[in-house]
Design an enzyme around this catalytic site. Structure first.
Site, PDB file in Angstrom:
ATOM      1  N   PHE A 114       0.816  -1.222   0.000  1.00  0.00           N
ATOM      2  CA  PHE A 114       0.000   0.000   0.000  1.00  0.00           C
ATOM      3  C   PHE A 114       0.847   1.268   0.000  1.00  0.00           C
ATOM      4  CE2 PHE A 114      -0.241   2.600   3.860  1.00  0.00           C
ATOM      5  CZ  PHE A 114       0.551   1.872   4.737  1.00  0.00           C
ATOM      6  N   LYS A 115       2.117   1.160   0.343  1.00  0.00           N
ATOM      7  CA  LYS A 115       2.987   2.331   0.368  1.00  0.00           C
ATOM      8  C   LYS A 115       3.034   3.042  -0.992  1.00  0.00           C
ATOM      9  CE  LYS A 115       4.835   1.489   4.597  1.00  0.00           C
ATOM     10  NZ  LYS A 115       4.195   0.262   5.078  1.00  0.00           N
TER      11      LYS A 115
END
Ligand SMILES: *Cc1c(COP(=O)(O)O)cnc(C)c1O
Length: 501
Positions: A114-115
């Site tokens: 998700f970064k």
């Protein structure tokens, strides 16, 4: 909109300054002077919009010193179909007993975690911010990573003009695939170095370097300045607010929820960045009932949210959800800042934390925290069982971080009886990033100990596709073999960024 230091409200800067700088010189974090509101009308309008348009709307409320065109340029470059095949924030519905769970898959980007959602847009925000504050210095992005940030930041900043990036990671604290992703990183402006220590050692070292006057002067002499891509940077936090709002809009569009209906949000938490973004979304007016904070065996946040006592003086566990192996959750400071409205109070607690490793919030703050959050944790054994259950019963394959959140959500339902509130669960990584543990959990076994054999086996057993960025690692050569002790980070940094002259 101005941004203030959590430790000194007297210092106010623009968003561009806050993003370019990363962290305040006093060691505090930048927070918005006030959290802007989304009206019911805004939410209704946004239902009709694409992810990019929703992103533009949300960011424009915070980045008031950016023009609409500048914001549009940033988000359009970030959230492309090529980088996020199938869309950046995809919802998968799971129906179990009476609960409605929606897994918000945030890992369809270039590094499968998700970064990417923030780190694909941050380099654009950062280079625009540097222009705005009229600096022609090279921005040196210094990163401490527990695994996923490092790769996502390297990928976001590689070959971006006017920037260099250096990533420190804990030598034995990341998964084999995470390590391979980093040490094979391409790009002319990148460097990677292992630390003989854990993530907290890396993060503490990086924070010390940022605020060290001597280091800053050495950089200035070489035409450089430090900046940060860790979730302490405001430019990381703001893009994370978007997907909670977007997911809510999608649930409305699909008729899963009524207008203004409350939802829960469950987040697997480490540095408290992702869940803080969900809190900001709630403050903006998104109808969120409870924020469910999920930890692994490093359950410092569970204890804090239950008792009001933050205590990092405890054993550190290396788990199968390494991106949450953290005992100092930096972004909690921003939460405390909003809840107390006091720079003095936050400064004192942070001082206590750094001197004694612990602090205790007062009853008033405790009450507020209890209203907003529900907290729980889940050890490796339970995490594997959850991966197994989801796969067996729902035919859904998830990574260990996501499994922690699902398990803690189920604990929440059984403890509170709240099964009826639809719940968005942040799914933070592709299972292929942690193929070893996931394969074990579903009862598979690979023919050899080779990482790629495990990945292939996972694909064969489950019939799910191997994400292209992971498949591509196979043929990449290792470029970085640096390693140092925490006390060598200062000199290593100067050397690796070329500022040791
Ligand atoms: C970084 C990360 C987390 C934790 O997010 P925070 O913002 O640090 O709380 C959870 N899961 C994965 C896969 C991550 O990479």
């Amino acid at each position: 909109m101005q941004y203030l230091s959590t430790r000194d409200f007297g210092k106010k800067v623009s968003a561009a300054q806050a993003i370019a700088q990363g962290i305040c010189q006093d060691g505090g974090l930048f927070v918005p002077q006030e959290i802007p509101k989304l009206s019911s009308h805004d939410l209704e309008q946004m239902q009709k919009c694409s992810y990019v348009e929703r992103a533009q709307k949300v960011l424009s409320l915070f980045l008031t010193d950016f023009s609409e065109k500048e914001i549009a340029d940033c988000v359009q470059a970030a959230y492309t179909e090529k980088k996020f095949p199938g869309g950046p924030a995809q919802l998968s519905a799971l129906q179990e007993q009476d609960c409605s769970m929606y897994l918000l898959e945030l890992w369809h980007g270039p590094t499968c975690a998700f970064k990417d959602m923030a780190l694909q847009v941050l380099p654009h925000l950062l280079t625009k911010s540097c222009q705005k504050i009229h600096t022609d210095k090279t921005a040196v992005i210094l990163v401490a990573t527990s695994g996923d940030t490092g790769k996502a930041a390297l990928e976001g900043f590689k070959d971006v003009p006017g920037t260099k990036i250096l990533v420190f990671y804990p030598q034995n604290g990341v998964s084999p695939m995470q390590k391979r992703q980093m040490v094979t990183q391409e790009g002319e402006n990148v460097a990677v170095c292992a630390i003989e220590g854990n993530f907290d050692d890396a993060q503490t070292g990086v924070k010390k370097i940022f605020i060290n006057t001597d280091m800053c002067q050495k950089l200035a002499k070489n035409g450089m300045m430090f900046s940060s891509a860790n979730s302490i940077n405001l430019g990381r936090l703001l893009p994370q607010i978007i997907y909670y709002i977007s997911a809510y809009c999608d649930l409305m569009v699909n008729g899963k929820i009524q207008d203004r209906q409350e939802v829960n949000v469950a987040v697997p938490t480490g540095n408290f960045g992702n869940i803080l973004a969900a809190y900001y979304a709630k403050q903006m007016g998104l109808p969120i009932k409870k924020l469910i904070c999920a930890s692994n065996a490093n359950n410092v946040l569970t204890e804090f949210l239950r008792t009001g006592c933050y205590n990092r003086n405890r054993a550190f566990y290396t788990t199968i959800s390494p991106s949450m192996d953290i005992l100092i959750s930096s972004n909690l400071e921003r939460m405390l800042s909003t809840l107390t409205g006091s720079d003095e109070q936050v400064k004192n607690w942070m001082q206590e934390l750094s001197q004694t490793g612990t602090y205790q919030v007062n009853d008033d703050v405790m009450q507020k925290l209890k209203n907003i959050f529900w907290a729980g944790f889940c050890d490796d054994q339970k995490t594997k069982e959850e991966i197994h259950t989801l796969y067996q019963e729902e035919n859904y394959l998830c990574d260990p971080h996501t499994a922690v959140a699902v398990n803690v959500y189920k604990q929440y339902v059984s403890k509170t009886g709240d099964a009826s509130t639809p719940t968005i669960i942040a799914s933070t990584a592709s299972p292929y990033k942690f193929a070893d543990s996931v394969l074990q959990a579903i009862g598979g076994s690979a023919a050899s100990d080779d990482d790629f054999a495990k990945i292939q086996e996972l694909a064969t057993v489950t019939g799910t596709p191997i994400p292209q960025p992971i498949q591509a690692l196979r043929s990449k050569t290792v470029r970085f073999a640096n390693c140092c002790r925490p006390d060598e980070m200062f000199s290593k940094t100067l050397k690796l960024i070329g500022a040791d002259s």
